[in-house]
Design a protein around this motif. Structure first.
Motif, PDB file in Angstrom:
ATOM      1  N   LYS A  34      58.756  36.738  83.506  1.00  0.00           N
ATOM      2  CA  LYS A  34      59.229  37.443  82.307  1.00  0.00           C
ATOM      3  C   LYS A  34      59.601  36.513  81.161  1.00  0.00           C
ATOM      4  N   SER A  35      59.663  35.236  81.444  1.00  0.00           N
ATOM      5  CA  SER A  35      59.975  34.289  80.385  1.00  0.00           C
ATOM      6  C   SER A  35      58.813  34.115  79.411  1.00  0.00           C
ATOM      7  N   PHE A  36      57.607  34.474  79.869  1.00  0.00           N
ATOM      8  CA  PHE A  36      56.404  34.208  79.074  1.00  0.00           C
ATOM      9  C   PHE A  36      55.912  35.475  78.373  1.00  0.00           C
ATOM     10  N   ASN A  37      55.116  35.278  77.302  1.00  0.00           N
ATOM     11  CA  ASN A  37      54.530  36.443  76.641  1.00  0.00           C
ATOM     12  C   ASN A  37      53.005  36.462  76.753  1.00  0.00           C
ATOM     13  N   TYR A  38      52.457  35.571  77.575  1.00  0.00           N
ATOM     14  CA  TYR A  38      51.009  35.437  77.698  1.00  0.00           C
ATOM     15  C   TYR A  38      50.699  35.122  79.157  1.00  0.00           C
TER      16      TYR A  38
END
Ligand code: XIL
Length: 314
Positions: A34-38
């Motif tokens: 969930k820390s990433f957007n990709y």
């Protein structure tokens, strides 16, 4: 979950990770994701995963990655359509004409299935020979090259024809301005542009180590030259093996953090560098080996010093 998320600092910049559905039952893994957007699938969208049997397309694993990405509000990167590795046995034994048709069919069917859902794909992966010396380039002598010498042109032209809005990438390793091959890959991409082969971007895999690492000025300069060429750049598979120096890994100040720092700063310094992805979530999952501690989260999915290094730069 007790720490700040990279995506909250990324402001539209794509910061991503390779994931693998085999870990989706682990809630700590999902929390770290969930820390990433990709997101990119570590293996699930490769040729052998989708078309292990000729003509039978099985999108299950790739679809499941994409579904999770949607659920978590992440954009999704396609990896990889045509590659000599992780290709099914059946294609390796085909004659030239049949293989050419199989390449066209795979590119067409996969791009159509994901039309409007995946906006960038690695169309061809790792087609330049490691021995290329920076003065022109040599193609990798793979089964693809042997049977269909113009497979790269064919794959990109087909991709553009069937899916004009998808961004088409060439992706390779040792392209990060350490070895001569990076110059050869640059020249190869420049030549594609010159010949009007439809290519929109270059993926720099960035599998490196702390002992021989890309220098900021060199990687920055290389990325800026790609920008001038009119292509985008993604850092696609970043991991940093700590090799024999694994005590130097978690201070956030060490050599490993330096590699992460140089890569991210060089990318952010060039407006055509639009994506930055690490190759896995926790050290334990890494194809480089857990003992090399190459990623941003430890094997319990706790963020490491490198994570904060990245966070502070964003
Ligand atoms: C690797 C995966 O991480 C492994 O799980 C798999 O066994 C082999 O492939 N270059 C690429 C990636 O483009 O697809 C590779 O991923 C790593 C090197």
């Amino acid at each position: 979950n007790g720490y700040e998320l990279l995506r909250d600092y990324a402001k539209g910049f794509r910061i991503g990770a390779a994931t693998n559905t085999i870990h989706y039952s682990n809630s700590n893994y999902i929390e770290a994701m969930k820390s990433f957007n990709y997101m990119v699938a570590e293996n699930g969208c490769k040729f052998v995963s989708i078309q292990g049997t000729k003509g039978k397309f099985n999108f299950n694993d790739c679809d499941n990655h994409l579904k999770k990405a949607k659920e978590l509000g992440m954009a999704f990167r396609g990896h990889a359509l045509i590659w000599h590795a992780m290709a099914p046995q059946w294609i390796e034994h085909e004659d030239s004409n049949t293989m050419k048709q199989s390449i066209i069919n795979h590119v067409t069917t996969v791009l159509k299935h994901y039309e409007g859902k995946i906006d960038a794909w690695d169309v061809v992966n790792e087609a330049i020979d490691d021995g290329s010396n920076g003065n022109g380039w040599k193609f990798r002598n793979s089964f693809l090259y042997q049977k269909v010498p113009d497979f790269i042109d064919i794959a990109f032209k087909t991709a553009r024809e069937v899916s004009p809005n998808t961004k088409l990438f060439y992706n390779d390793y040792n392209t990060e301005a350490i070895w001569a091959k990076s110059e050869s890959v640059y020249q190869f991409v420049a030549d594609m542009k010159k010949r009007n082969i439809p290519i929109d971007g270059v993926g720099l895999q960035y599998h490196v180590g702390i002992n021989v690492q890309p220098q900021f000025n060199k990687i920055d300069n290389l990325i800026s030259r790609y920008c001038k060429l009119g292509v985008e750049v993604h850092i696609t598979e970043l991991d940093v093996s700590c090799d024999d120096n694994c005590n130097d890994y978690d201070g956030g100040e060490g050599k490993q953090s330096q590699v992460y720092t140089n890569a991210l700063k060089a990318c952010l310094n060039n407006s055509c560098c639009t994506g930055f992805l690490v190759w896995g979530i926790g050290d334990n999952d890494s194809w480089r080996g857990a003992e090399n501690k190459p990623l941003l989260f430890d094997s319990n999915y706790k963020p490491k010093g490198q994570y904060n290094t990245i966070l502070n730069i964003l």
